[in-house]
Every structure is written in C-alpha cells, then in structure tokens.
Design an enzyme around this catalytic site. Structure first.
Site, mmCIF file in Angstrom:
data_model
loop_
_atom_site.group_PDB
_atom_site.id
_atom_site.type_symbol
_atom_site.label_atom_id
_atom_site.label_comp_id
_atom_site.label_asym_id
_atom_site.label_seq_id
_atom_site.Cartn_x
_atom_site.Cartn_y
_atom_site.Cartn_z
ATOM 1 N N SER A 245 -8.553 -4.307 -7.431
ATOM 2 C CA SER A 245 -9.701 -3.525 -6.983
ATOM 3 C C SER A 245 -10.252 -4.134 -5.699
ATOM 4 O O SER A 245 -9.764 -5.154 -5.204
ATOM 5 C CB SER A 245 -10.792 -3.508 -8.063
ATOM 6 O OG SER A 245 -11.321 -4.820 -8.248
ATOM 7 N N LYS A 246 -11.298 -3.518 -5.182
ATOM 8 C CA LYS A 246 -11.894 -3.996 -3.929
ATOM 9 C C LYS A 246 -12.415 -5.423 -4.038
ATOM 10 O O LYS A 246 -12.427 -6.159 -3.051
ATOM 11 C CB LYS A 246 -13.032 -3.063 -3.501
ATOM 12 C CG LYS A 246 -12.548 -1.710 -3.004
ATOM 13 C CD LYS A 246 -13.720 -0.859 -2.543
ATOM 14 C CE LYS A 246 -13.244 0.495 -2.026
ATOM 15 N NZ LYS A 246 -14.365 1.339 -1.577
#
Length: 476
Positions: A245-246
């Site tokens: 994920s980010k």
C-alpha cells in the site's frame, strides 16, 4: 492461435501503481520473448470512477517505462454495441436472463439470509418470469439487468501456468450480472468478449483476479469461444509482509520518475517481483526478454523492498555516461529553484562526474549540491563539532593563503598544494580537510573535496574560508 497475443488492461480509476506496472511488464516480456503481440486496452466501463486524467497518466507511465504496445489503446466504452450483440445472443440461447429485482429488494433478501446465518446468492427469482410478468415490471419503470445463467453442477478447472490446477465448484458460483440496468457491461462479461475479439491467447494478471476466472471460463464456454490460457501472478507485499500500500512507499509510477528513478532500474526491479533467474539481480532489457518464462514465476507473494529498489537505481545511475547524467540532473536542480544560468554545460558535466558515485536517485543531486548555487549555510552541528575545535582558525587561514597563490585552479593542483600544507603543518589529513569541507560547503558530507573546491571557483572558495574564520572568531 499460432501467434501469442497478450494484453494489459488497466481500469482508469487511478494512476498506474507498482502492481499494475508489474503485470504490464510480465505481459510485455512474455510477448517479446515469444515474438508475440502486446495489446493495451483501457477498461473504462466503471463510469463513476474512470477519468480521462487517469487514462492519460496510465499511457504516459507506460511510455516512460518503454513498454511499447503493438495494438491499442482500445477503450471498452467504444465497444458497447459489441457487448450488446453478445448479450442478446446469450439471452436467445438461454445462457442469460433479464432480472428486474431492484437493489433494495436484493439487499433485503441478503439481510434476511444473513440473519438466518445462511450464505446468500441470487435466488433466480426472475429466471422463470413469464412474458406478462416481465412486461408488467417494465411498465412499472423497472430497468432490468442481464444475469448469466451459471451451471449448478460440475466444476470449473483453471490450468494455471503459475498456480497449477485450481478447481472451483460451480454450485458455489452465482448468476452474476453481465450487463447493468444502464446497458453498461460488467467487468466479467466485457473482458471475455474483448479477449475473444482481440484473439488473446494468454491472460497474465494478478491473483486477485483468480476468483473471477471460473465465471469468465463459463462465459467463454457459453458463448462458444476458445478459452485462453491463464497465469495469475503472486501478490506483492510490503516489507512487513502485509498487502502493498501507499504506506510502504508504493506510489504511482510517475512518482518514482519524479523522485529520480530511472525507468530501466524500475523495470529491472519489477521483473524480480515474483520472477527470478538464478542469483542474477541486474538484467539488461534484452536479457529479460531472452530469459523471461512463466515457468519461473513463483507461487509465493513477492516482497517490495524500497531500499533494494533505491540500491538498484544507484547501480543504473553509475552506468550512465557523464553527458547523459548531466542532462538528467538539470531538471531536478531547476525544479528545486536553483539558478542554472550561472554555470555552463561543462560545469554541469563536472558536477555530474563528481556526484555520480553518491547518487541513488537523481533527486539526491539537490541535497548534494545546493551549496554551489546560493550562499553557504553552515549546519550548526558541523560548526560545533568541526569549526570550533582548537586550532581550526589557524588551519583555515593557512589554507586560504595557499589557495590565494597564483596557480591553475584545478582539483589535482588544489589537492597537491593542500597535501603539501598538511605535511608542513605535521597534521593528519582529516584534521585539515574536514574543517575545509565544512568551511566551503557548510556540512561534513559533500562531493569529493578537491573537485568541489574547483567547481566553486577560487573567489567563492576563498570567500567561504574567510566567512568560516569570521564565524569562529565571533563565537569566541
């Protein structure tokens, strides 16, 4: 099909991220390895989330990665007539039926099943509607969706190039929606028609699509299409082994470009996310094409390691010629607001040369060289630990005198004279060179000292040595 044909088919609901770029790359490598065709298709039927901005960004990211496509980009919204034609064919054959149940009705039945702790799937209430009942629904203003009539018995087997045979019981599948009430096809239906029409031989995609595959195979069979081969790529995890994920630094491909990663480095790294060839780490593009095989794609999740990517990028930066590197560095200096007109092209090439070994990203050049472009700013810790040491003012005065002499102001001559001074003073080189480094750059870490002094120029170097001496005197 005699010729392998693969596709990358992103949904333009956002930018191209690491997972999508890896999928695109594996398809591209597979096609190039086999002398096949690589197709770019934009799956834009999610009208509430698809944007023209995202389509543009995906195409630009593909171009930056040099993943050139042979056909496309095709857009699903340009093919609505074709989906309607095939939906009508399935309706006529009994392979699909119209459903008039409203979302509210479906939700009510779903909740009722949940309260009874039952697994709910569509109960085929509309399968046996008479013509009169269908007409009554339409008179009420109900717009139907089209559902696929999924077999209740048997099993669907996926012969996957990565996972091996994966078996799904048809009884666990439902009569999914093929076409929405607004006439827009859903993913599972549109992708099957597209892949058939585009003569796709191999579907290579992330394993998050595995649950869609049995439904799509059943659609292929119901439509009388030849079923392509499948390869579902392992999931990509972050360093903490959770889904990427980010927060792991997995941003859009353009963000890596803007941070100063080279496309060749990113391609090399993406290739190693789930695929490998012995212990080899660095691959030229033609090597990747030659060696890539679906048989070497692992089943286990791949781990995205930002530190390894950064290291690999540094390797590729060091392979650049000085001319290439200088050209790539200038935009990062310009974007940082540093003045460019004050130096000529040869100066920038020299800057590239002396910083090349220290760069892991092109953007690092700003922090490594900003002191060349504006008044020196002394780091407080550098002043305390280096400049305020006993004897430093005298050292800097002697250096200033030495560099004030008339001589060709080049790094080798500067080094020769300063090393001679060290000998005269009977000091260890570090005791002289470290104060000089702080005096002319404001910091304890910089590009090579003698080359840095040369690039600063005699006047600036002398001015900064004098300024450092004044700072020490004022502090005392």
């Amino acid at each position: 099909m005699d010729k392998i044909r693969v596709r990358f088919a992103p949904s333009p609901t956002g930018y191209l991220h690491i997972g999508g770029a890896r999928t695109a790359l594996f398809n591209w490598l597979f096609a190039r390895h086999h002398g096949g065709v690589f197709i770019l298709r934009i799956e834009d039927t999610d009208r509430s989330r698809s944007t023209e901005e995202a389509i543009h960004a995906i195409i630009e990211a593909m171009r930056w990665l040099n993943l050139n496509w042979d056909e496309g980009p095709f857009r699903q919204m340009d093919r609505l007539g074709r989906y309607n034609e095939e939906a009508e064919r399935l309706l006529a054959s009994g392979g699909a039926y119209k459903c008039y149940c409203t979302p509210e009705e479906l939700e009510e039945r779903r909740k009722a099943a949940l309260e009874k702790k039952e697994t709910w799937k569509y109960d085929r209430r509309c399968l046996t509607l008479t013509e009169q009942e269908r007409l009554a629904c339409e008179l009420e203003g109900k717009k139907p969706v089209i559902r696929f009539y999924c077999p209740d018995e048997g099993e669907t087997v996926i012969g996957d190039h990565v996972k091996g045979n994966v078996v799904f019981e048809n009884a666990n599948l439902d009569d999914f929606i093929m076409v929405r009430a607004d006439g827009i096809p859903t993913y599972n239906f549109a992708v099957v028609v597209d892949d058939h029409d585009m003569q796709i031989t191999h579907i290579i995609r992330g394993d998050d699509h595995l649950s869609n595959t049995p439904r799509q195979i059943l659609l292929y069979q119901a439509l009388g299409y030849e079923v392509p081969e499948f390869a579902h790529l392992p999931m990509i995890l972050g360093p903490d082994k959770t889904r990427l994920s980010k927060r792991h630094g997995a941003t859009a491909v353009e963000a890596y470009r803007d941070e100063g990663y080279l496309s060749k480095a990113l391609i090399n790294y993406l290739a190693l996310l789930g695929w490998g060839y012995g212990d080899q780490t660095i691959f030229a593009l033609d090597e990747l094409i030659k060696k890539f095989s679906l048989g070497d794609v692992g089943k286990s999740p791949a781990v995205f390691d930002p530190a390894k990517l950064e290291w690999m990028n540094g390797v590729y930066i060091r392979e650049l010629s000085v001319d290439e590197l200088a050209l790539l560095l200038k935009p990062f200096l310009k974007n940082a607001g540093l003045t460019l007109e004050m130096y000529d092209e040869d100066w920038y090439k020299r800057l590239a040369e002396i910083t090349q070994e220290r760069l892991t990203k092109l953007s690092d050049i700003v922090g490594l060289s900003d002191f060349f472009f504006h008044r020196v700013e002394y780091q407080p810790e550098a002043v305390e630990k280096v400049l305020k040491k006993e004897g430093v003012p005298d050292i800097l005065r002697r250096v200033l005198e030495t560099l004030s002499d008339s001589f060709d102001f080049y790094s080798d001559e500067i080094e020769k004279r300063l090393r001679a001074l060290v000998e005269q003073m009977g000091l260890k080189p570090k005791l002289v060179f470290q104060p000089v480094r702080v005096a002319v750059t404001g910091r304890t870490v910089s590009p090579p000292l003698f080359e840095t002094i040369e690039l600063l120029g005699r006047d600036t170097a002398l001015e900064r040595l004098g300024e450092a001496i004044n700072i020490i005197n004022m502090a005392n």
